[in-house]
Motif scaffolding. Structure first.
Motif, PDB file in Angstrom:
ATOM      1  N   TYR A 210       0.840  -1.204   0.000  1.00 51.82           N
ATOM      2  CA  TYR A 210       0.000   0.000   0.000  1.00 51.82           C
ATOM      3  C   TYR A 210       0.869   1.247   0.000  1.00 51.82           C
ATOM      4  O   TYR A 210       1.993   1.242   0.497  1.00 51.82           O
ATOM      5  CB  TYR A 210      -0.894   0.032   1.247  1.00 51.82           C
ATOM      6  N   GLY A 211       0.339   2.314  -0.507  1.00 51.02           N
ATOM      7  CA  GLY A 211       1.017   3.610  -0.425  1.00 51.02           C
ATOM      8  C   GLY A 211       0.854   4.208   0.965  1.00 51.02           C
ATOM      9  O   GLY A 211       0.177   3.646   1.822  1.00 51.02           O
ATOM     10  N   THR A 212       1.492   5.349   1.176  1.00 49.63           N
ATOM     11  CA  THR A 212       1.368   6.037   2.467  1.00 49.63           C
ATOM     12  C   THR A 212      -0.029   6.619   2.577  1.00 49.63           C
ATOM     13  O   THR A 212      -0.522   7.277   1.661  1.00 49.63           O
ATOM     14  CB  THR A 212       2.392   7.173   2.569  1.00 49.63           C
ATOM     15  N   ARG A 235      -4.628  14.753  -5.913  1.00 48.99           N
ATOM     16  CA  ARG A 235      -3.460  15.344  -5.249  1.00 48.99           C
ATOM     17  C   ARG A 235      -2.335  14.318  -5.095  1.00 48.99           C
ATOM     18  O   ARG A 235      -1.177  14.569  -5.446  1.00 48.99           O
ATOM     19  CB  ARG A 235      -3.846  15.892  -3.872  1.00 48.99           C
ATOM     20  N   GLN A 236      -2.704  13.130  -4.573  1.00 52.36           N
ATOM     21  CA  GLN A 236      -1.669  12.125  -4.323  1.00 52.36           C
ATOM     22  C   GLN A 236      -1.045  11.628  -5.629  1.00 52.36           C
ATOM     23  O   GLN A 236       0.166  11.412  -5.695  1.00 52.36           O
ATOM     24  CB  GLN A 236      -2.237  10.957  -3.499  1.00 52.36           C
ATOM     25  N   ALA A 237      -1.897  11.496  -6.657  1.00 50.74           N
ATOM     26  CA  ALA A 237      -1.370  11.050  -7.948  1.00 50.74           C
ATOM     27  C   ALA A 237      -0.348  12.059  -8.463  1.00 50.74           C
ATOM     28  O   ALA A 237       0.723  11.698  -8.967  1.00 50.74           O
ATOM     29  CB  ALA A 237      -2.500  10.868  -8.946  1.00 50.74           C
ATOM     30  N   GLN A 238      -0.686  13.333  -8.272  1.00 48.76           N
ATOM     31  CA  GLN A 238       0.204  14.388  -8.747  1.00 48.76           C
ATOM     32  C   GLN A 238       1.529  14.365  -7.993  1.00 48.76           C
ATOM     33  O   GLN A 238       2.605  14.495  -8.586  1.00 48.76           O
ATOM     34  CB  GLN A 238      -0.479  15.741  -8.551  1.00 48.76           C
ATOM     35  N   SER A 242       5.059  13.508  -9.842  1.00 48.49           N
ATOM     36  CA  SER A 242       6.118  14.508  -9.894  1.00 48.49           C
ATOM     37  C   SER A 242       7.335  14.057  -9.092  1.00 48.49           C
ATOM     38  O   SER A 242       8.215  14.845  -8.782  1.00 48.49           O
ATOM     39  CB  SER A 242       5.609  15.855  -9.399  1.00 48.49           C
ATOM     40  N   GLY A 243       7.335  12.773  -8.734  1.00 48.83           N
ATOM     41  CA  GLY A 243       8.518  12.214  -8.089  1.00 48.83           C
ATOM     42  C   GLY A 243       8.563  12.425  -6.581  1.00 48.83           C
ATOM     43  O   GLY A 243       9.534  12.072  -5.928  1.00 48.83           O
ATOM     44  N   GLY A 244       7.502  12.973  -6.040  1.00 46.05           N
ATOM     45  CA  GLY A 244       7.473  13.231  -4.599  1.00 46.05           C
ATOM     46  C   GLY A 244       6.961  12.030  -3.818  1.00 46.05           C
ATOM     47  O   GLY A 244       6.630  10.983  -4.403  1.00 46.05           O
TER      48      GLY A 244
END
Lengths: 483, 487
Positions: A210-212, A235-238, A242-244
């Protein structure tokens, strides 16, 4: 789907206030909307030396929800303290069930927007106490209202089985319906009786981990939940694209901008210093208790819909409208039981409830149970229509009366709102009219159908509108054919 | 001063009241006058309730019903037991000025019995301490030697009874707080079985350990008071729904064949020679009266203090979180934000020992420490209960010293918490196991009393009274009184 490259994982923790007579741990009443701090005592206020006593009614209400969600009931409930300091939390701890939640491993079958049914796992349910309410005045003071303090909550924790904002919305709608039909809460969102904490994370499609996750607390509208989730997906996809890295944080939904705003970043997990509550003895739940609660559990909305469609021939849509609230469904059932049990009578009752009764409730801004209408009177009126005693037109006046608590048959009689269906009364009347209108008889015999319309009109006039049109028509044809 | 309670039992007082030899009002006036004269020196009371006491005495006189053995008789109550409308502080600054709007259940029971509460007895702050030196308000002296501590935390209750100011007092006992001051003052002190007496209205220190109980000069008096305060209370779900026997029912029965266990751990390192000698002599007396005495082992005794200080402080850290300065009691005057209200109020309102225990408990419950501390301590508690169960399968009661040493000097040990904590080594296991424990004067050594502890099976307080009474009646230590100087 926010982005076809990512999978969304959503888990919901839903708090429902249960409308027991008294609070979870004190004898104060549970009641919404009273003057601040009216429903409080020294136990709610956390005075020195006072002790809690667990309300078994709240456990039983919690059991209803657990059973409605097919959860396993924990045999021995022990209470735990969750420690945190806040002005609306006077003891500085919340009494909850951390180690032994009342129910575990349940599920809810959710009708998804695409028509499919998805089974969402329920991790656990536990009963705990609600906190009070802080409000911040414009006068520089903050105010604490402890009326809500100690209200029993059932917290329903889903598995992270939801994969879109639409699914989350559908789950919440369905869950609310299930809760409503246990009878433990009216689950009014605007009164905060049902609130959701939302956990959401994104991961690349196909990823095993899972992601954070980001947490959003205390959202009290299903639309807000959906909207907040839609924003978070974007937001999370972005952030990821963007590498964040998505941070583990608590955000809140901001309705005006339909976005979520950062509240705080969670560097370390909160430490609530849970430990066994020493002031309460454990509660043992035996099978007999479970069986009794199960037996007393009101029939679910889903089961009722099936019965309405299959046994009473209602349309699915009508069945759904009737099961919007437990009060409406119970009312319908009671009317059916009071004699409106034929398919056509049930259909009429349903139509009245969905149409005229709902219109009345909306117009007068009242709840069904607060009106003077009884299931018996509604069924009684429908019976009068069914057996031809009154016409549907006459029924309009009777309906107004039964909304004021009148008994339909007595009222119709008193008002002379009675159809004449008796051939012994109608036949002489018909012959009188025929005798006065020989031309119409001729016309009839000559094949002019219009002639009967004229005769019926004359007859209705003569009967002051009380003749039963169906019966009248039949008798008139019979008499005409005799001539 | 002439008036005191040295030679009066509750039965004597009740007889005098019934016979009209004295009225409750006269008795109360005498009591108040004596306390006024003697307490400037002794410092047993934090607060007197003269007007309320006199009003109550008059009401009892007016009713004229002395059928209850406590009716019309003055007494003292520990300052952590709520009295409606009367300031109750737990001897803490943080509750300065706090007037409960409710009675503790024991207060209600006393009021119903016609008892006359004359004032609040001093104690360690929130019952945290063993010398009554942590009180915010004053330091109470030992009735037998005013340079020595009275024990604690119920030191004010013990000193007041020992000095003849009142015939009985209520205390509370979480790890020895009734029995140890009883031992230090030559009294009978009973910590009843957990659940026997309602805790409603007792300012909680450690909820799973606290019990209220009586301190008296004689065994019979003690049983009479316990009769009055015991019983199930629907307001306390840890109180036990059990028929309350007459605790005096076995008093006077001989103790022939009584099976007494003496744990060898209770006479090991750290127990002073004076205490060991005195208690061993007392045990020989019990044997002479027909009891059988065997040595037994309670192998986990040595872990009791460590387990106790973790469990007690953990519960206390949670229980005391409510003292935030918002709703009642003291609030730091200069706080400018919510955070400051909390911080300053607690910084200024709590004493060092309370802070020490809050920190210890907060740590023990924290996520990284819970398993190694709280959980382990809870496991030790289970082992200690197992120790007792094993012994009680074969024995009627356990006998040993109440305290490792006799009373020490005021100021002598307060700076060394660890030594202070070890002073509870013999009383703590009884609380951990929820058992009844009674301390009785086993005699004097160097002019100071030595306490003997009797530990019973759950809810078998009556047997403890039976044995204690048998011992008391061959020794009559209660006939000896401290010298009390009034002004």
């Amino acid at each position: 789907m926010a982005n076809e490259n990512f999978e969304t994982t959503i888990g919901l923790e839903v708090h429902v206030e249960m409308q027991t007579n008294s609070k979870l741990l004190s004898p104060s009443p549970v009641h919404y909307g009273d003057a601040p701090n009216e429903n409080t005592n020294v136990i709610d206020w956390g005075y020195p030396g006072v002790l809690p006593v667990a309300n078994k009614g709240a456990i039983e209400y919690g059991m209803r929800v657990a059973l409605a969600l097919h959860a396993e009931i924990t045999e021995d409930i022990r209470w735990d303290r969750k420690n945190y300091v806040y002005p609306d939390n006077p003891k500085s701890y919340q009494t909850t069930q951390m180690r032994t939640p009342l129910g575990r491993h349940g599920y809810l079958d959710v009708n998804m927007p695409d028509g499919s049914v998805k089974r969402i796992g329920i991790e656990e349910l536990h009963v705990e106490e609600d906190a009070g309410k802080n409000t911040h005045g414009t006068d520089g003071y903050s105010y604490v209202d402890l009326n809500r303090q100690g209200t029993p909550l059932v917290e329903i924790v889903s598995k992270p089985d939801l994969s879109s904002p639409e699914e989350a919305y559908a789950y919440l709608e369905q869950l609310r319906r299930v809760v409503l039909f246990t009878g433990v809460s009216e689950a009014k969102m605007q009164e905060g009786q049902m609130r959701a904490d939302v956990n959401v994370s994104l991961r690349p499609r196909g990823s095993k981990t899972y992601g954070t996750r980001v947490e959003m607390k205390n959202i009290n509208s299903f639309h807000y939940v959906q909207s907040a989730l839609e924003f978070e997906e974007r937001r999370q996809a972005q952030v990821i694209r963007s590498g964040g890295k998505v941070r583990q944080e608590t955000r809140r939904y901001d309705e005006p901008t339909k976005s979520t705003l950062l509240m705080r970043v969670k560097e370390v997990a909160d430490d609530y210093r849970y430990f066994p509550e020493p002031d309460l003895s454990p509660i043992h739940i035996d099978q007999a208790w479970i069986d009794r609660v199960q037996a007393e559990l009101p029939k679910s909305a889903g089961d009722r819909q099936v019965a309405y469609v299959q046994d009473l021939g209602l349309e699915q849509y009508d069945a759904e409208v009737l099961t919007q609230t437990l009060a409406m469904a119970n009312f319908f059932d009671a009317a059916v039981n009071a004699g409106a049990d034929s398919k056509s009578a049930a259909k009429r009752v349903a139509n009245y409830l969905i149409g005229d009764v709902n219109a009345y409730l909306n117009k007068n801004q009242v709840e069904l149970q607060d009106t003077d209408l009884t299931p018996e009177n509604l069924a009684g009126m429908v019976k009068l229509i069914e057996d031809g005693t009154i016409s549907t037109k006459q029924a309009k006046k009777v309906f107004e009366a039964i909304m004021e608590g009148e008994e339909p048959e007595a009222y119709a009689k008193a008002q002379g709102l009675v159809q004449i269906s008796d051939p012994a009364v109608l036949t002489p009347m018909i012959n009188e009219v025929l005798d006065d209108n020989p031309q119409s008889i001729e016309d009839f015999k000559g094949g002019k159908d219009r002639a009967t319309g004229f005769l019926i009109g004359q007859l209705m006039k003569k009967s002051k509108g009380q003749a039963n049109p169906g019966v009248l028509n039949k008798l008139l044809l019979a008499e005409l054919n005799k001539r | 001063m002439t008036f005191n309670y040295f030679d009066k039992t509750l039965a004597d007082l009740n007889a005098d009241l019934k016979a009209g030899k004295i009225t409750a009002e006269e008795l109360t006036k005498e009591t108040l006058a004596n306390i006024q004269a003697t307490d400037e020196d002794l410092q047993a009371f934090v607060r007197m309730h003269e007007d309320e006491a006199l009003a109550k005495a008059r009401a009892v006189d007016e009713k004229g019903d002395f059928s209850n053995p406590l009716a019309g008789i003055p007494m003292a109550i520990k300052d952590n037991i709520a009295t409606n409308g009367l300031e109750t502080t737990g001897a803490s600054h943080i509750l300065s000025g706090f007037k409960p709007v409710y009675d503790a259940t024991v207060t209600t029971k006393l009021n119903d019995a016609g008892a006359v509460i004359v004032g609040k007895a001093n104690m360690d702050e929130f019952a945290m301490g063993g010398s009554t030196e942590t009180s915010y308000y004053k330091k109470t002296k030992n009735a037998w030697d005013h340079t020595k501590v009275p024990g604690g935390s119920s030191g004010g209750s013990a000193a007041a009874v020992a000095a003849g100011q009142v015939p009985y007092a209520l205390g509370s006992d979480t790890g020895g707080s009734i029995r140890q001051p009883a031992a230090f003052n030559g009294l009978v002190g009973m910590k009843p079985t957990y659940g026997r007496v309602s805790r409603f209205g007792l300012f909680a220190m450690a909820s799973s350990l606290d019990q209220i109980g009586p301190l008296t000069r004689t065994v019979k008096d003690n049983a009479l008071v316990l009769n009055a305060i015991s019983g199930f209370d629907k307001k306390d779900s840890t109180s036990v729904e059990l028929e309350v026997p007459d605790f005096a029912e076995k008093i006077g029965q001989d103790i022939k064949g009584m099976k007494i266990a003496v744990p060898e751990e209770y006479f090991q390192e750290g127990i002073s020679d004076e205490v060991a000698t005195q208690v061993k002599a007392a045990i020989v007396q019990l044997e002479a009266m027909g009891a059988t005495v065997d040595k037994v082992s309670l192998p986990h005794t040595q872990y009791g203090v460590a387990a106790y200080y973790i469990l007690m402080s953990s519960e206390a850290s949670s229980n005391l979180q409510r003292y935030d300065g918002i709703r009642y009691g003291f609030r730091a005057p200069d706080a400018k934000s919510l955070e400051e209200v909390y911080k300053n109020t607690r910084t200024e309102g709590f004493g060092d020992e309370v802070k020490r225990r809050i920190m210890l408990g907060t740590f023990s419950l924290s996520a990284g420490a819970y398993d190694a501390f709280f959980k382990k301590a809870a496991q030790i508690r289970t082992l200690i209960i197992g120790d007792f169960n094993k012994v009680f399968a074969d024995y009627d009661l356990i006998v040993g010293p109440t305290t490792p040493t006799q009373p020490y000097g005021i100021g002598e040990e307060i700076g060394d918490p660890k030594t202070m904590y070890l002073g509870d080594v013999l009383t703590i296991p009884v609380n951990l196991a929820g058992l009844p424990g009674l301390s009785i004067n086993a005699g004097f050594n160097g002019g100071m009393p030595v306490g003997m502890q009797l530990i019973g099976k759950p809810f078998d307080e009556a047997t403890l009274y039976q044995v204690a009474y048998a011992f008391e009646q061959v020794n009559h230590f209660y006939d000896q009184h401290p010298v009390v100087e009034g002004k």
